[in-house]
Design a protein around this motif. Structure first.
Motif, PDB file in Angstrom:
ATOM      1  N   ARG A  42      -9.541  -1.210   8.659  1.00  0.00           N
ATOM      2  CA  ARG A  42      -8.084  -1.056   8.640  1.00  0.00           C
ATOM      3  C   ARG A  42      -7.401  -2.247   9.322  1.00  0.00           C
ATOM      4  O   ARG A  42      -6.307  -2.639   8.931  1.00  0.00           O
ATOM      5  CB  ARG A  42      -7.702   0.260   9.315  1.00  0.00           C
ATOM      6  CG  ARG A  42      -6.240   0.563   9.299  1.00  0.00           C
ATOM      7  CD  ARG A  42      -5.743   0.911   7.902  1.00  0.00           C
ATOM      8  NE  ARG A  42      -4.307   1.087   7.946  1.00  0.00           N
ATOM      9  CZ  ARG A  42      -3.470   0.579   7.066  1.00  0.00           C
ATOM     10  NH1 ARG A  42      -3.911  -0.079   6.035  1.00  0.00           N
ATOM     11  NH2 ARG A  42      -2.186   0.763   7.189  1.00  0.00           N
ATOM     12  N   ILE A  43      -8.068  -2.834  10.326  1.00  0.00           N
ATOM     13  CA  ILE A  43      -7.488  -3.982  11.028  1.00  0.00           C
ATOM     14  C   ILE A  43      -7.291  -5.141  10.056  1.00  0.00           C
ATOM     15  O   ILE A  43      -6.211  -5.747  10.016  1.00  0.00           O
ATOM     16  CB  ILE A  43      -8.374  -4.399  12.224  1.00  0.00           C
ATOM     17  CG1 ILE A  43      -8.307  -3.328  13.308  1.00  0.00           C
ATOM     18  CG2 ILE A  43      -7.927  -5.744  12.786  1.00  0.00           C
ATOM     19  CD1 ILE A  43      -9.194  -3.594  14.494  1.00  0.00           C
ATOM     20  N   SER A  44      -8.306  -5.451   9.268  1.00  0.00           N
ATOM     21  CA  SER A  44      -8.169  -6.562   8.327  1.00  0.00           C
ATOM     22  C   SER A  44      -7.154  -6.248   7.238  1.00  0.00           C
ATOM     23  O   SER A  44      -6.437  -7.142   6.770  1.00  0.00           O
ATOM     24  CB  SER A  44      -9.517  -6.938   7.719  1.00  0.00           C
ATOM     25  OG  SER A  44     -10.041  -5.863   6.989  1.00  0.00           O
ATOM     26  N   ALA A  45      -7.060  -4.990   6.828  1.00  0.00           N
ATOM     27  CA  ALA A  45      -6.077  -4.610   5.813  1.00  0.00           C
ATOM     28  C   ALA A  45      -4.651  -4.800   6.345  1.00  0.00           C
ATOM     29  O   ALA A  45      -3.768  -5.287   5.623  1.00  0.00           O
ATOM     30  CB  ALA A  45      -6.296  -3.176   5.380  1.00  0.00           C
ATOM     31  N   VAL A  46      -4.425  -4.431   7.592  1.00  0.00           N
ATOM     32  CA  VAL A  46      -3.095  -4.592   8.187  1.00  0.00           C
ATOM     33  C   VAL A  46      -2.766  -6.075   8.346  1.00  0.00           C
ATOM     34  O   VAL A  46      -1.632  -6.497   8.093  1.00  0.00           O
ATOM     35  CB  VAL A  46      -3.007  -3.842   9.530  1.00  0.00           C
ATOM     36  CG1 VAL A  46      -1.723  -4.174  10.261  1.00  0.00           C
ATOM     37  CG2 VAL A  46      -3.104  -2.347   9.302  1.00  0.00           C
ATOM     38  N   LYS A  47      -3.756  -6.881   8.729  1.00  0.00           N
ATOM     39  CA  LYS A  47      -3.523  -8.324   8.845  1.00  0.00           C
ATOM     40  C   LYS A  47      -3.120  -8.920   7.502  1.00  0.00           C
ATOM     41  O   LYS A  47      -2.227  -9.764   7.430  1.00  0.00           O
ATOM     42  CB  LYS A  47      -4.785  -9.030   9.351  1.00  0.00           C
ATOM     43  CG  LYS A  47      -5.053  -8.861  10.811  1.00  0.00           C
ATOM     44  CD  LYS A  47      -6.306  -9.650  11.165  1.00  0.00           C
ATOM     45  CE  LYS A  47      -6.665  -9.566  12.610  1.00  0.00           C
ATOM     46  NZ  LYS A  47      -7.879 -10.355  12.908  1.00  0.00           N
ATOM     47  N   LYS A  48      -3.769  -8.483   6.440  1.00  0.00           N
ATOM     48  CA  LYS A  48      -3.432  -8.989   5.110  1.00  0.00           C
ATOM     49  C   LYS A  48      -2.035  -8.544   4.693  1.00  0.00           C
ATOM     50  O   LYS A  48      -1.295  -9.308   4.060  1.00  0.00           O
ATOM     51  CB  LYS A  48      -4.473  -8.525   4.089  1.00  0.00           C
ATOM     52  CG  LYS A  48      -5.798  -9.244   4.248  1.00  0.00           C
ATOM     53  CD  LYS A  48      -6.808  -8.747   3.253  1.00  0.00           C
ATOM     54  CE  LYS A  48      -8.150  -9.416   3.489  1.00  0.00           C
ATOM     55  NZ  LYS A  48      -9.185  -8.946   2.559  1.00  0.00           N
ATOM     56  N   ASP A  49      -1.657  -7.312   5.046  1.00  0.00           N
ATOM     57  CA  ASP A  49      -0.303  -6.845   4.739  1.00  0.00           C
ATOM     58  C   ASP A  49       0.735  -7.668   5.484  1.00  0.00           C
ATOM     59  O   ASP A  49       1.792  -7.999   4.938  1.00  0.00           O
ATOM     60  CB  ASP A  49      -0.156  -5.363   5.079  1.00  0.00           C
ATOM     61  CG  ASP A  49      -0.833  -4.453   4.077  1.00  0.00           C
ATOM     62  OD1 ASP A  49      -1.149  -4.920   2.961  1.00  0.00           O
ATOM     63  OD2 ASP A  49      -1.038  -3.260   4.407  1.00  0.00           O
TER      64      ASP A  49
END
Length: 67
Positions: A42-49
């Motif tokens: 989820r951390i990498s997904a939020v960074k991409k968002d």
């Protein structure tokens, strides 16, 4: 969140979304530090968002609302 969905938002809504995502990233990092994070991806997904929002903000800044 998809880029096409973000492009429909106004500049003020993009700012608000960016603040929400940064807050969520802070909370996720805190959970990771105390070993309570359920989904580390989820951390990498939020960074991409966050990167998507910043990219769209920059596009609007350079090309205006026509893009």
């Amino acid at each position: 969140m998809k880029a096409s969905e973000l492009r429909k938002l106004s500049p003020s809504e993009l700012d608000k979304k960016l603040l929400e995502l940064k807050d969520e990233l802070f909370k996720l990092r805190f959970q990771q530090a105390v070993n309570q994070l359920d989904n580390p991806m989820r951390i990498s997904a939020v960074k991409k968002d966050i990167a998507r929002v910043k990219t769209i903000q920059r596009d609007v800044e350079l090309h205006g609302a026509q893009s």
